[in-house]
Every structure is written in structure tokens, then in C-alpha cells.
Design a protein around this motif. Structure first.
Motif, PDB file in Angstrom:
ATOM      1  N   LYS A   1      19.341  43.463  18.457  1.00  0.00           N
ATOM      2  CA  LYS A   1      18.279  44.340  19.183  1.00  0.00           C
ATOM      3  C   LYS A   1      18.325  44.622  20.508  1.00  0.00           C
ATOM      4  O   LYS A   1      18.053  45.635  20.803  1.00  0.00           O
ATOM      5  N   ASN A   2      18.885  43.411  21.359  1.00  0.00           N
ATOM      6  CA  ASN A   2      18.489  43.255  22.536  1.00  0.00           C
ATOM      7  C   ASN A   2      19.478  44.099  23.314  1.00  0.00           C
ATOM      8  O   ASN A   2      19.140  45.352  24.228  1.00  0.00           O
ATOM      9  N   TYR A   3      20.426  44.039  22.717  1.00  0.00           N
ATOM     10  CA  TYR A   3      21.300  45.204  23.721  1.00  0.00           C
ATOM     11  C   TYR A   3      21.409  46.625  22.868  1.00  0.00           C
ATOM     12  O   TYR A   3      21.227  47.373  23.957  1.00  0.00           O
ATOM     13  N   TYR A   4      21.154  47.182  21.698  1.00  0.00           N
ATOM     14  CA  TYR A   4      20.298  48.507  21.310  1.00  0.00           C
ATOM     15  C   TYR A   4      19.681  48.663  22.234  1.00  0.00           C
ATOM     16  O   TYR A   4      19.514  49.935  22.678  1.00  0.00           O
ATOM     17  N   VAL A   5      17.919  48.323  22.471  1.00  0.00           N
ATOM     18  CA  VAL A   5      17.551  48.764  23.328  1.00  0.00           C
ATOM     19  C   VAL A   5      17.461  48.992  24.810  1.00  0.00           C
ATOM     20  O   VAL A   5      16.913  49.723  25.478  1.00  0.00           O
ATOM     21  N   HIS A   6      18.257  47.885  25.507  1.00  0.00           N
ATOM     22  CA  HIS A   6      18.525  48.208  26.037  1.00  0.00           C
ATOM     23  C   HIS A   6      20.075  49.313  26.705  1.00  0.00           C
ATOM     24  O   HIS A   6      20.388  49.667  28.141  1.00  0.00           O
ATOM     25  N   HIS A   7      20.288  49.653  25.426  1.00  0.00           N
ATOM     26  CA  HIS A   7      21.504  50.643  25.629  1.00  0.00           C
ATOM     27  C   HIS A   7      21.297  51.769  25.200  1.00  0.00           C
ATOM     28  O   HIS A   7      22.406  53.662  25.442  1.00  0.00           O
ATOM     29  N   ILE A   8      20.103  52.733  24.064  1.00  0.00           N
ATOM     30  CA  ILE A   8      20.087  53.490  23.322  1.00  0.00           C
ATOM     31  C   ILE A   8      19.377  54.088  24.539  1.00  0.00           C
ATOM     32  O   ILE A   8      18.505  54.492  25.520  1.00  0.00           O
ATOM     33  N   GLY A   9      19.537  55.457  24.012  1.00  0.00           N
ATOM     34  CA  GLY A   9      19.054  57.250  24.955  1.00  0.00           C
ATOM     35  C   GLY A   9      19.857  57.095  26.362  1.00  0.00           C
ATOM     36  O   GLY A   9      19.910  58.356  27.133  1.00  0.00           O
ATOM     37  N   GLU A  10      21.051  56.441  26.635  1.00  0.00           N
ATOM     38  CA  GLU A  10      21.930  56.853  27.890  1.00  0.00           C
ATOM     39  C   GLU A  10      22.563  57.856  28.064  1.00  0.00           C
ATOM     40  O   GLU A  10      23.407  58.857  28.540  1.00  0.00           O
ATOM     41  N   ASN A  11      23.137  58.516  26.885  1.00  0.00           N
ATOM     42  CA  ASN A  11      23.696  59.847  26.106  1.00  0.00           C
ATOM     43  C   ASN A  11      22.875  60.521  25.271  1.00  0.00           C
ATOM     44  O   ASN A  11      23.905  61.125  24.703  1.00  0.00           O
ATOM     45  N   GLY A  12      21.533  60.260  25.376  1.00  0.00           N
ATOM     46  CA  GLY A  12      20.812  61.065  24.698  1.00  0.00           C
ATOM     47  C   GLY A  12      20.897  60.155  23.704  1.00  0.00           C
ATOM     48  O   GLY A  12      20.828  59.445  22.782  1.00  0.00           O
ATOM     49  N   TYR A  13      19.651  61.228  22.119  1.00  0.00           N
ATOM     50  CA  TYR A  13      18.957  60.506  20.660  1.00  0.00           C
ATOM     51  C   TYR A  13      19.869  61.792  19.951  1.00  0.00           C
ATOM     52  O   TYR A  13      18.469  61.190  19.169  1.00  0.00           O
ATOM     53  N   SER A  14      20.531  62.015  19.977  1.00  0.00           N
ATOM     54  CA  SER A  14      21.412  62.790  19.098  1.00  0.00           C
ATOM     55  C   SER A  14      21.781  61.767  18.097  1.00  0.00           C
ATOM     56  O   SER A  14      21.388  60.352  17.770  1.00  0.00           O
ATOM     57  N   ASN A  15      21.464  62.226  16.536  1.00  0.00           N
ATOM     58  CA  ASN A  15      21.459  61.392  15.315  1.00  0.00           C
ATOM     59  C   ASN A  15      22.928  60.855  15.544  1.00  0.00           C
ATOM     60  O   ASN A  15      23.389  59.502  15.194  1.00  0.00           O
ATOM     61  N   GLU A  16      24.050  61.397  15.803  1.00  0.00           N
ATOM     62  CA  GLU A  16      25.504  60.983  17.115  1.00  0.00           C
ATOM     63  C   GLU A  16      25.512  59.635  17.745  1.00  0.00           C
ATOM     64  O   GLU A  16      25.474  58.627  17.643  1.00  0.00           O
ATOM     65  N   GLU A  17      24.736  59.761  18.662  1.00  0.00           N
ATOM     66  CA  GLU A  17      24.517  59.121  19.839  1.00  0.00           C
ATOM     67  C   GLU A  17      24.092  58.218  19.067  1.00  0.00           C
ATOM     68  O   GLU A  17      24.323  56.553  20.276  1.00  0.00           O
ATOM     69  N   VAL A  18      22.551  57.885  18.817  1.00  0.00           N
ATOM     70  CA  VAL A  18      21.890  57.182  17.983  1.00  0.00           C
ATOM     71  C   VAL A  18      23.017  55.628  16.652  1.00  0.00           C
ATOM     72  O   VAL A  18      23.174  54.057  17.268  1.00  0.00           O
ATOM     73  N   LEU A  19      23.676  56.603  16.419  1.00  0.00           N
ATOM     74  CA  LEU A  19      24.366  55.669  15.679  1.00  0.00           C
ATOM     75  C   LEU A  19      25.808  55.561  16.436  1.00  0.00           C
ATOM     76  O   LEU A  19      25.817  53.979  16.454  1.00  0.00           O
ATOM     77  N   LYS A  20      26.706  56.048  17.311  1.00  0.00           N
ATOM     78  CA  LYS A  20      27.130  55.400  18.150  1.00  0.00           C
ATOM     79  C   LYS A  20      26.723  54.126  18.523  1.00  0.00           C
ATOM     80  O   LYS A  20      27.277  52.933  19.165  1.00  0.00           O
ATOM     81  N   THR A  21      25.830  54.062  19.303  1.00  0.00           N
ATOM     82  CA  THR A  21      25.217  53.159  20.517  1.00  0.00           C
ATOM     83  C   THR A  21      24.903  51.770  19.338  1.00  0.00           C
ATOM     84  O   THR A  21      25.095  50.826  19.738  1.00  0.00           O
ATOM     85  N   TRP A  22      24.784  52.238  18.110  1.00  0.00           N
ATOM     86  CA  TRP A  22      24.532  50.966  16.595  1.00  0.00           C
ATOM     87  C   TRP A  22      26.240  50.554  16.214  1.00  0.00           C
ATOM     88  O   TRP A  22      26.446  49.262  16.844  1.00  0.00           O
TER      89      TRP A  22
END
Length: 142
Positions: free
Chosen positions: A92-113
Motif C-alpha cells: 500500500k505504501n509503494y502504491y500510494v507513492h506511485h499511483i497517478g505517475e502515468n495517469g489514472y486510467s484503468n490500465e495505469e491503475v492495474l499496471k501500478t498494482w
């Protein structure tokens, strides 16, 4: 294993005060427990209470036991004894600090996870297990 509801589904539904008279009669019959057909629902519930199992059986426990393993359930409200909670915190800590770097599309959110989960190495798991063992031993000593 913790006591999350999805880990605690009962292998057998047991009578409750919300059960109908016919449901209670059926349960008692399946268990070969004698009762008078003229009993009231509240009387059937009393008969059940005299015959209810001492231990609850859970679906997941039976699956695990059938495969030669034993479930050790954690005490309620002691998630610090479960290494996955530490791993989840790292994720969760990693995700919070990296989410949105490349946008918030479903694909980018899934890629971040996916990136987050790929970072959980066997070494991280081993460290979390080691840390959890230390917490348990320290609490046991105290």
C-alpha cells in the motif's frame, strides 16, 4: 489465519433464533435427535442447544485439513501476528507513492498494482515473517 469473514464460513449452518420451526426440525432429524413434532419453535431451539457441537467447523479449515495441513487461527484483533499484513502495508505504501505517475486510467491503475506486487520478493516475505516471529516472541515473553 485471521478471523476475516471469508475465512470463517461455517461448514454447517447451525440453528439460530431466526430459523423457522421446519428448518429446526429438519436439522434435528438429520442429526437423529429425537423431538416431539408438536414442540414449539422455542422448544426445538432448546433441544438444539443441548446437542449443539462444541466446536465450529469452517469450510476453509476442512479444505486445508483434507490436504494434510492444520489451520492456526490468530487471536481476534492481532493482525500484527500475520506476516501478510506487513507485506500488505509495504504494498500500500509503494502504491500510494506511485499511483497517478502515468495517469489514472484503468490500465495505469492495474499496471501500478502489478508493479507493486512484483516488488514483493522472497526476501521481503522472509523479512516480514522474521519480523512477525520477533513480535510474537516478544509478546510471549511479556
Amino acid at each position: 489465519m485471521d478471523n476475516a469473514p471469508y475465512h470463517s464460513a461455517l461448514a454447517e449452518k447451525l440453528p439460530t433464533t431466526s430459523w423457522t420451526k421446519s428448518q429446526m426440525q429438519e436439522w434435528l432429524q438429520q442429526k437423529n435427535i429425537q423431538f416431539d413434532n408438536n414442540c414449539l419453535r422455542v422448544e426445538l431451539l432448546e433441544i438444539y442447544k443441548k446437542h449443539r457441537p462444541n466446536e465450529r467447523r469452517y469450510v476453509v479449515d476442512e479444505m486445508i485439513n483434507a490436504n494434510g495441513h492444520q489451520v492456526l487461527r490468530l487471536p481476534p484483533y492481532h493482525c500484527q501476528y500475520n506476516p501478510i499484513e506487513h507485506v500488505w502495508g509495504i504494498c500500500k505504501n509503494y502504491y500510494v507513492h506511485h499511483i497517478g505517475e502515468n495517469g489514472y486510467s484503468n490500465e495505469e491503475v492495474l499496471k501500478t498494482w502489478n508493479d507493486t506486487l512484483e516488488r514483493v520478493t522472497p526476501e521481503i516475505w522472509a523479512n516480514c515473517v522474521r519480523h512477525t516471529d520477533e513480535i510474537i516472541l516478544n509478546d510471549w515473553k511479556n
